[in-house]
Design a protein around this motif. Structure first.
Motif, PDB file in Angstrom:
ATOM      1  N   GLN A   1      20.242  12.398  38.640  1.00 26.95           N
ATOM      2  CA  GLN A   1      19.842  12.808  37.286  1.00 26.95           C
ATOM      3  C   GLN A   1      18.114  13.042  37.132  1.00 26.95           C
ATOM      4  N   VAL A   2      17.957  14.118  36.648  1.00 28.09           N
ATOM      5  CA  VAL A   2      16.659  14.458  36.119  1.00 28.09           C
ATOM      6  C   VAL A   2      16.286  14.368  34.627  1.00 28.09           C
ATOM      7  N   LEU A   3      15.421  13.562  34.234  1.00 27.02           N
ATOM      8  CA  LEU A   3      15.009  13.666  32.869  1.00 27.02           C
ATOM      9  C   LEU A   3      13.708  14.001  32.675  1.00 27.02           C
ATOM     10  N   GLU A   4      13.582  14.850  31.592  1.00 20.46           N
ATOM     11  CA  GLU A   4      12.225  15.442  31.206  1.00 20.46           C
ATOM     12  C   GLU A   4      11.780  15.205  29.932  1.00 20.46           C
ATOM     13  N   GLY A   5      10.740  15.112  29.522  1.00 17.35           N
ATOM     14  CA  GLY A   5      10.439  14.925  28.158  1.00 17.35           C
ATOM     15  C   GLY A   5       9.055  14.056  27.740  1.00 17.35           C
ATOM     16  N   PRO A   6       8.698  13.588  26.549  1.00 16.93           N
ATOM     17  CA  PRO A   6       7.695  12.884  26.225  1.00 16.93           C
ATOM     18  C   PRO A   6       7.829  11.336  26.878  1.00 16.93           C
ATOM     19  N   GLN A   7       6.700  10.873  27.449  1.00 19.12           N
ATOM     20  CA  GLN A   7       6.611   9.764  28.400  1.00 19.12           C
ATOM     21  C   GLN A   7       7.630   8.637  27.820  1.00 19.12           C
ATOM     22  N   GLN A   8       7.196   8.350  26.684  1.00 22.71           N
ATOM     23  CA  GLN A   8       7.794   7.076  25.946  1.00 22.71           C
ATOM     24  C   GLN A   8       9.568   7.444  25.652  1.00 22.71           C
ATOM     25  N   ALA A   9      10.017   8.531  25.559  1.00 27.72           N
ATOM     26  CA  ALA A   9      11.196   8.977  25.113  1.00 27.72           C
ATOM     27  C   ALA A   9      11.954   8.730  26.571  1.00 27.72           C
ATOM     28  N   VAL A  10      11.319   9.390  27.562  1.00 23.93           N
ATOM     29  CA  VAL A  10      11.906   9.252  28.899  1.00 23.93           C
ATOM     30  C   VAL A  10      12.216   7.879  29.370  1.00 23.93           C
ATOM     31  N   GLU A  11      11.084   7.148  29.142  1.00 25.87           N
ATOM     32  CA  GLU A  11      11.165   5.524  29.755  1.00 25.87           C
ATOM     33  C   GLU A  11      12.334   5.184  28.840  1.00 25.87           C
ATOM     34  N   GLU A  12      12.211   5.053  27.893  1.00 25.54           N
ATOM     35  CA  GLU A  12      13.338   4.289  26.727  1.00 25.54           C
ATOM     36  C   GLU A  12      14.588   4.800  27.127  1.00 25.54           C
ATOM     37  N   THR A  13      14.904   6.175  27.485  1.00 22.06           N
ATOM     38  CA  THR A  13      16.132   6.655  27.894  1.00 22.06           C
ATOM     39  C   THR A  13      16.646   5.852  29.098  1.00 22.06           C
ATOM     40  N   PHE A  14      15.529   6.186  30.181  1.00 20.20           N
ATOM     41  CA  PHE A  14      15.785   5.419  31.367  1.00 20.20           C
ATOM     42  C   PHE A  14      16.277   4.063  31.373  1.00 20.20           C
ATOM     43  N   GLU A  15      15.661   3.322  30.664  1.00 22.33           N
ATOM     44  CA  GLU A  15      15.716   1.646  30.479  1.00 22.33           C
ATOM     45  C   GLU A  15      17.104   1.375  29.996  1.00 22.33           C
ATOM     46  N   ARG A  16      17.805   2.448  28.964  1.00 21.99           N
ATOM     47  CA  ARG A  16      19.262   2.343  28.634  1.00 21.99           C
ATOM     48  C   ARG A  16      20.142   2.600  29.689  1.00 21.99           C
ATOM     49  N   ILE A  17      19.575   3.523  30.362  1.00 26.27           N
ATOM     50  CA  ILE A  17      20.693   4.165  31.611  1.00 26.27           C
ATOM     51  C   ILE A  17      20.750   3.080  32.405  1.00 26.27           C
ATOM     52  N   GLN A  18      19.657   2.484  32.781  1.00 24.60           N
ATOM     53  CA  GLN A  18      19.567   1.452  33.837  1.00 24.60           C
ATOM     54  C   GLN A  18      20.717   0.365  33.701  1.00 24.60           C
ATOM     55  N   GLN A  19      20.702   0.007  32.349  1.00 25.39           N
ATOM     56  CA  GLN A  19      21.899  -1.182  31.898  1.00 25.39           C
ATOM     57  C   GLN A  19      23.130  -0.783  32.031  1.00 25.39           C
ATOM     58  N   ASP A  20      23.733   0.380  32.391  1.00 22.18           N
ATOM     59  CA  ASP A  20      24.919   1.069  32.210  1.00 22.18           C
ATOM     60  C   ASP A  20      25.732   0.701  33.498  1.00 22.18           C
ATOM     61  N   GLU A  21      26.853  -0.158  32.946  1.00 20.98           N
ATOM     62  CA  GLU A  21      27.684  -0.545  34.043  1.00 20.98           C
ATOM     63  C   GLU A  21      28.230   0.405  34.795  1.00 20.98           C
ATOM     64  N   ARG A  22      28.536   1.608  34.460  1.00 25.09           N
ATOM     65  CA  ARG A  22      29.172   2.639  35.134  1.00 25.09           C
ATOM     66  C   ARG A  22      28.586   2.912  36.432  1.00 25.09           C
ATOM     67  N   HIS A  23      27.509   2.634  36.414  1.00 23.33           N
ATOM     68  CA  HIS A  23      26.806   2.818  37.941  1.00 23.33           C
ATOM     69  C   HIS A  23      25.900   1.558  38.324  1.00 23.33           C
ATOM     70  N   GLY A  24      25.437   1.710  39.514  1.00 23.49           N
ATOM     71  CA  GLY A  24      24.687   0.607  39.939  1.00 23.49           C
ATOM     72  C   GLY A  24      23.722   1.220  41.164  1.00 23.49           C
ATOM     73  N   ASP A  25      22.928   0.354  41.626  1.00 23.28           N
ATOM     74  CA  ASP A  25      21.991   0.593  42.581  1.00 23.28           C
ATOM     75  C   ASP A  25      20.946   1.792  42.110  1.00 23.28           C
ATOM     76  N   VAL A  26      20.486   1.769  40.901  1.00 22.54           N
ATOM     77  CA  VAL A  26      19.523   2.713  40.433  1.00 22.54           C
ATOM     78  C   VAL A  26      18.441   2.932  41.209  1.00 22.54           C
ATOM     79  N   SER A  27      18.019   3.913  41.907  1.00 24.45           N
ATOM     80  CA  SER A  27      16.787   4.323  42.582  1.00 24.45           C
ATOM     81  C   SER A  27      15.871   5.164  42.005  1.00 24.45           C
ATOM     82  N   LEU A  28      15.105   4.778  41.500  1.00 22.08           N
ATOM     83  CA  LEU A  28      13.756   5.733  40.895  1.00 22.08           C
ATOM     84  C   LEU A  28      13.207   6.561  42.053  1.00 22.08           C
ATOM     85  N   LEU A  29      13.070   7.838  42.185  1.00 30.79           N
ATOM     86  CA  LEU A  29      12.558   8.513  43.077  1.00 30.79           C
ATOM     87  C   LEU A  29      11.210   8.944  42.856  1.00 30.79           C
ATOM     88  N   ASP A  30      11.212   9.268  41.461  1.00 27.24           N
ATOM     89  CA  ASP A  30       9.855  10.132  40.956  1.00 27.24           C
ATOM     90  C   ASP A  30       9.532   9.873  39.495  1.00 27.24           C
TER      91      ASP A  30
END
Ligand SMILES: Cc1cc2nc3c(=O)[nH]c(=O)nc-3n(C[C@H](O)[C@H](O)[C@H](O)COP(=O)(O)O)c2cc1C
Length: 145
Positions: A52-81
């Motif tokens: 997934q690619v997320l783009e937007g204001p820094q805080q909005a992207v960070e908050e969205t990613f925080e939520r996504i990381q908690q999601d149990e429908r996936h795992g081993d989330v690796s941040l690349l960039d």
């Protein structure tokens, strides 16, 4: 300033008729939430993984990613960039889905194979470029239809 985040994860969904519903559910929540906070991007689902690619204001992207990381429908989330970019590449997509087409499947299987299915071998740039190209292709196909 617009920030771009690229990650890769392993999906925990078992293959089956429910998968399409789960993807639909992820996309509809994503599109509603992202539109509200000015986040755009694209999601790829394939070969046992998400990218997934997320783009937007820094805080909005960070908050969205925080939520996504908690999601149990996936795992081993690796941040690349993650970092500032001159301009967004997915401006018209609150969350484009590029896993559906045949060409998308083939191309994603290609880069997943190259990396030996090891997320740490993926580069953020490579994933970003692949998702961007696929999104443009899908948009062109939709316009031509
Ligand atoms: C692979 C994946 C990608 C996701 N992408 C997004 C996203 O871009 N934006 C978003 O808000 N939620 C996304 N989600 C869903 C969140 O994890 C979470 O379920 C959702 O934001 C909760 O929204 P709600 O409180 O409105 O139900 C994603 C989930 C997965 C598994």
């Amino acid at each position: 300033m617009i920030h771009r985040l690229v990650y890769y994860s392993r999906n925990r969904l078992t293959d089956g008729p429910l998968t399409a519903w789960i993807i639909k559910d992820i996309l509809s929540a994503s599109r509603a939430n992202n539109a509200r906070v000015g986040v755009t991007g694209a999601l790829m689902f394939n070969a046992g993984c998400f990218a997934q690619v997320l783009e937007g204001p820094q805080q909005a992207v960070e908050e969205t990613f925080e939520r996504i990381q908690q999601d149990e429908r996936h795992g081993d989330v690796s941040l690349l960039d993650f970092g500032p970019v001159g301009e967004p590449a997915f401006e018209t997509w609150s969350m484009g889905y590029v896993g559906g087409s045949e060409s998308g499947r083939t191309r994603f299987a290609g880069i997943a194979g190259e990396s030996g299915f090891n997320p740490s071998n993926f580069t953020g740039d490579r994933l970003f470029e692949t998702l961007h190209r696929l999104a443009l292709e899908e948009e062109e196909a939709a316009l031509a239809a």
